[in-house]
Design an enzyme around this catalytic site. Structure first.
Site, PDB file in Angstrom:
ATOM      1  N   ASP A 230       0.872  -1.164   0.000  1.00  0.00           N
ATOM      2  CA  ASP A 230       0.000   0.000   0.000  1.00  0.00           C
ATOM      3  C   ASP A 230       0.918   1.225   0.000  1.00  0.00           C
ATOM      4  O   ASP A 230       2.103   1.138   0.349  1.00  0.00           O
ATOM      5  CB  ASP A 230      -0.952   0.000   1.199  1.00  0.00           C
ATOM      6  CG  ASP A 230      -2.151   0.919   0.946  1.00  0.00           C
ATOM      7  OD1 ASP A 230      -2.080   1.765   0.025  1.00  0.00           O
ATOM      8  OD2 ASP A 230      -3.158   0.803   1.668  1.00  0.00           O
TER       9      ASP A 230
HETATM   10  C1  BGC Z   1      -4.942   3.336   0.077  1.00  0.00           C
HETATM   11  C2  BGC Z   1      -4.989   2.352  -1.080  1.00  0.00           C
HETATM   12  C3  BGC Z   1      -4.777   3.090  -2.372  1.00  0.00           C
HETATM   13  C4  BGC Z   1      -3.448   3.803  -2.311  1.00  0.00           C
HETATM   14  C5  BGC Z   1      -3.102   4.553  -3.583  1.00  0.00           C
HETATM   15  C6  BGC Z   1      -3.712   4.215   0.036  1.00  0.00           C
HETATM   16  O1  BGC Z   1      -3.814   5.256   0.954  1.00  0.00           O
HETATM   17  O2  BGC Z   1      -4.986   2.634   1.289  1.00  0.00           O
HETATM   18  O3  BGC Z   1      -6.212   1.664  -1.082  1.00  0.00           O
HETATM   19  O4  BGC Z   1      -4.849   2.203  -3.460  1.00  0.00           O
HETATM   20  O5  BGC Z   1      -3.494   4.745  -1.250  1.00  0.00           O
HETATM   21  O6  BGC Z   1      -3.918   5.653  -3.746  1.00  0.00           O
END
Ligand code: BGC
Length: 812
Positions: A230
């Site tokens: 993530d």
């Molecule tokens: C989120 C993810 C997301 C990523 C990219 C993170 O803060 O938890 O679900 O895909 O950001 O935007």
């Protein structure tokens, strides 16, 4: 060059290491000399969020317009795998048309508590439903040559402190509840990527958790794709590469590249592990479309799909005297500020910039209903205004029906924060009651990605829970209200009477270092049916404008079959659900019933169909912690079939030969056997865990890279505490805003390592070390080290950047 695919061993060590982290916020690194392209990723659980400039990962910067489909919580209610595949295809096409090769979704974490801030982005409280729906999405997305990225693997069921929180749970609960959905996705749709969660699981960060990534995901389930962290969720790049974590996102500076190179050189990382990760990325580049495609998207068709999906996801919860559907020319008083400014998606990284947006007020013009007028009823900020109440009541008094728009406020539904409670703002309830007081029947239309407490339910004649319907949500509401669509949505989660009726919520969200999953398997209906706590509306429930009858259950070795008949006078759909309950005594505790099969059934008035639901290999298994494997316990099992988890009219018993579990039956687990799990003592949880309950608090100072920022309030340095006071005040101001300030929520509890991980190379890990010394009270020495680290880090990064560029033939 030959046509043989590029292999990790064709790359230099430096190139290999460089491939394992992003080149910027959304792209992987290319290797032009070998023709290895960069891969572009975008958020995409319910619509594409492609950002060019102002790139960020929290949904703050504007993204290119895209169709905003209903969020996963809404689609979960459809129980319709074909629809999920259609949505996946549409998302895949939109991605392909915009040069996006990897979509960061779907999200399928288990809705452990109704207070989970990101529940609107997740499919269900049940792994069978969540897994099958997610697999259907993945099949659709990947059929368009775009990688799907189911997320967040795993046990990421609270938002508070998500980058530092350690989810502590027993192996059986992990396997049966939190991993089964992912297992289904991997086995049934073979995703090309998966996103690891921010949190730790039983003491180890998900992105470097060998048990999750190597033993289970790759070893047991055969996943052969990329595990992407993530955004900012990677911790130690060497540990990740060794444990099966492939790609670190976003660009963390070049320190990770140097760390991987040295680890291979000094033997702390096997070259074969690094190469395995590199091969995973190289495989991905071959699986996906090239960036340039000739795909064109039919905007109107995609908007129409968004509308159909939103209508299918609406759940009709109440319909006294069959007030719905409304007949043509019914005079409707439309009340509620959300009828004007709709709530149609949640906040955070999933935010889509919609291509168009309707509201109830405008969309009613397209229906045969007569709009008697609109009154806001309450202020959008949630305050009661007597003038608005009187106006709404007056308007309703002169109409046949009042449609009242209610919604969970924006601030309560956001990535990065959990919901503080399940109540609607009092101003909305006041408006509803004022309108009901006029004597005109009230049709309440509730928007929001989860449950709310409903002490006002008796003031309504009908209630539609629309969840979050996306850009065409308002049109979909009128489709259902007018009967153009017969409601087929069935709850993918239990709606409790109040939050306290769910055991996890007694300590949710955890504000400690650990989040203890003490309730074990007792989540959602698994709890309410076992403990006898009646919900407001049970899992699987939803009304229709017709009625269905279930009959003639027959069991064979491999399947259950039964008849469903539409006994009403209009066409409609129902979701036939099959649950399994163990009836023989067992030394292993079990929820009263568990969903093991379902089918969406569409029937014309008077029509019957025979439905067959196979007993797959998941139907009777349990995870035996003594044998570390899945077992089927010998004994009797009841098969229950019907329209929802609390209404299962068809029942038959099956005997199964299987194993006799040994070494179970610890008396300390009695509370689990009795489903008495709301406030369990440590001893019971320790017995479930099979080890002592881990330390709950941060022991700081000394600070480490993963100490959350808000612990700075405990710094021995007065200067640091003083500086932290400013951050705290800013956080308080941010919390008071009506639209969530996700950045603040993110920063406030972020680990110190995000200083280097999320600043795109501005700071290095050595700089973070210097900040830790300052926090530990060595202020002067730390400041000097920070300046040195800043300058040294920049120099080192420039050098590595040049070396990588030279080796791979790209621009420096
Ligand atoms: C989120 C993810 C997301 C990523 C990219 C993170 O803060 O938890 O679900 O895909 O950001 O935007």
């Amino acid at each position: 060059m030959t046509d043989d695919p590029v292999r990790a061993t064709d790359l230099t060590l430096l190139e290999q290491a460089a491939l394992l982290s992003g080149a910027d916020v959304w792209e992987t690194r290319p290797i032009p000399r070998l023709g290895v392209p960069a891969i572009w990723m975008s958020d995409g659980p319910h619509g594409l969020r492609k950002q060019e400039s102002d790139a960020d990962h929290l949904g703050l910067g504007q993204s290119e317009p895209a169709v905003c489909y209903p969020t996963a919580a809404t689609i979960g209610n459809t129980w319709d795998e074909d629809l999920a595949t259609e949505l996946g295809k549409a998302l895949g096409r939109e991605a392909a048309a915009k040069g996006v090769q990897m979509l960061l979704g779907p999200g399928l974490n288990i809705k452990r508590s109704p207070l989970g801030g990101r529940n609107f982005e997740y499919l269900s409280e049940d792994p069978e439903l969540a897994g099958r729906m997610a697999a259907a999405y993945v099949r659709g997305i990947q059929s368009e040559g775009v990688a799907a990225t189911p997320k967040h693997f795993a046990v990421n069921s609270q938002e508070l402190r998500r980058l530092v929180s350690d989810s502590v749970l027993d192996e059986r609960t992990l396997r049966e509840l939190y991993l089964t959905g992912f297992e289904i996705v991997v086995r049934e749709s073979a995703p090309w990527a998966i996103m690891s969660a921010y949190n730790l699981v039983n003491g180890t960060y998900a992105h470097e958790n060998a048990h999750l990534l190597t033993d289970i995901l790759r070893g047991e389930w055969g996943f052969d794709g990329v595990v992407v962290s993530d955004w900012g969720g990677s911790n130690d790049p060497v540990a990740a590469a060794a444990a099966g974590g492939t790609l670190e996102m976003p660009f963390p500076g070049f320190a990770s590249v140097r760390a991987l190179v040295s680890a291979v050189e000094n033997g702390t990382l096997a070259a074969s592990d690094l190469q395995a990760r590199v091969d995973e990325i190289l495989t991905l580049t071959r699986r996906v479309n090239p960036r340039e495609t000739s795909v064109v998207v039919d905007d109107d068709a995609h908007h129409a799909l968004a509308r159909r999906a939103a209508a299918e996801g609406i759940v009709l919860l109440r319909n006294e005297s069959d007030i719905l559907p409304l007949a043509p020319a019914t005079r409707v008083a439309l009340v509620g500020a959300f009828a004007d400014a709709p709530r149609y998606q949640g906040a955070g990284s999933s935010v889509v910039n919609p291509t168009r947006l309707t509201n109830l007020r405008d969309a009613i013009a397209e229906t045969p209903l007569a709009l008697a007028g609109y009154a806001p009823g309450y202020r959008p900020d949630g305050t009661t205004d007597d003038g608005l109440l009187a106006e709404a009541a007056r308007l309703a008094g002169g109409a046949d029906v009042a449609v009242v728009a209610l919604a969970i406020p924006d601030a309560d539904e956001s990535e990065g924060r959990d919901r503080p409670h399940l109540r609607l703002p009092q101003a909305q309830i006041d408006a509803l009651r004022a309108v009901a007081g006029s004597g005109t029947p009230v049709v309440a239309v509730l928007a929001g990605g989860g449950p709310v407490e409903m002490p006002w339910l008796g003031d309504t004649a009908a209630l539609l829970h629309t969840y979050l319907g996306g850009q065409a949500g308002a049109e979909a509401v009128w489709d259902v209200v007018t009967g153009a669509v017969n409601p087929g949505g069935r709850l993918a989660e239990t709606l409790p009477v109040e939050a306290g009726d769910t055991p996890a919520s007694w300590a949710f969200p955890s504000d400690h270092r650990t989040a203890e999953y003490r309730e074990g398997l007792y989540v959602g209906y698994r709890y309410s049916t076992s403990a006898g706590v009646a919900p407001a509306f049970p899992f699987g429930f939803g009304l229709s404008y017709t009625r269905f009858a279930y009959s003639e259950l027959a069991l064979t070795e491999s399947e259950a079959s039964f008849t469903v008949t539409n006994i009403g006078d209009t066409a409609g759909s129902d979701v036939a659900q099959l649950y399994v309950a163990r009836t023989s005594p067992s030394p292993v505790y079990r929820p009263a019933r568990e969903l093991k099969g379902f089918a969406k059934v569409r029937l014309a008035a008077g029509e019957s169909t025979r439905v067959s639901l196979p007993f797959g290999e998941r139907a009777f298994r349990f995870f035996d912690v003594r044998t570390s494997g899945w077992e089927v316990e010998e004994g009797d099992y009841e098969i229950l079939v019907g329209p929802n988890s609390a209404d299962l009219p068809l029942r038959a018993t099956r005997h199964l030969d299987g194993t006799v579990p040994a070494g179970h039956g610890d008396p300390a687990l009695a509370a689990y056997a009795a489903a008495d799990v709301c406030q369990l003592p440590d001893a019971a949880f320790a017995a479930l865990l099979g080890r002592a309950v881990p330390e709950r608090e941060w022991i700081s100072p000394p600070f480490d890279r993963n100490t959350p920022l808000d612990q700075l309030r405990r710094s021995p340095s007065r200067l640091v505490r003083f500086a932290f006071g400013f951050v705290e005040r800013a956080k308080r101001r941010a919390d008071a805003q009506s639209y969530p300030d996700i950045t603040m929520a993110f920063i406030f509890t972020a680990p110190l390592r995000t200083l280097d991980k999320l600043t795109m190379g501005t700071f290095s890990p050595v700089f973070t070390d210097a900040v830790m010394s300052i926090a530990d009270g060595r202020v002067i020495r730390g400041l000097a080290a920070a300046v040195r680290a800043f300058l040294g880090g920049r120099r080192a990064d420039r050098r590595t950047r040049r070396q990588v560029a030279r080796a791979s033939g790209s621009d420096a």
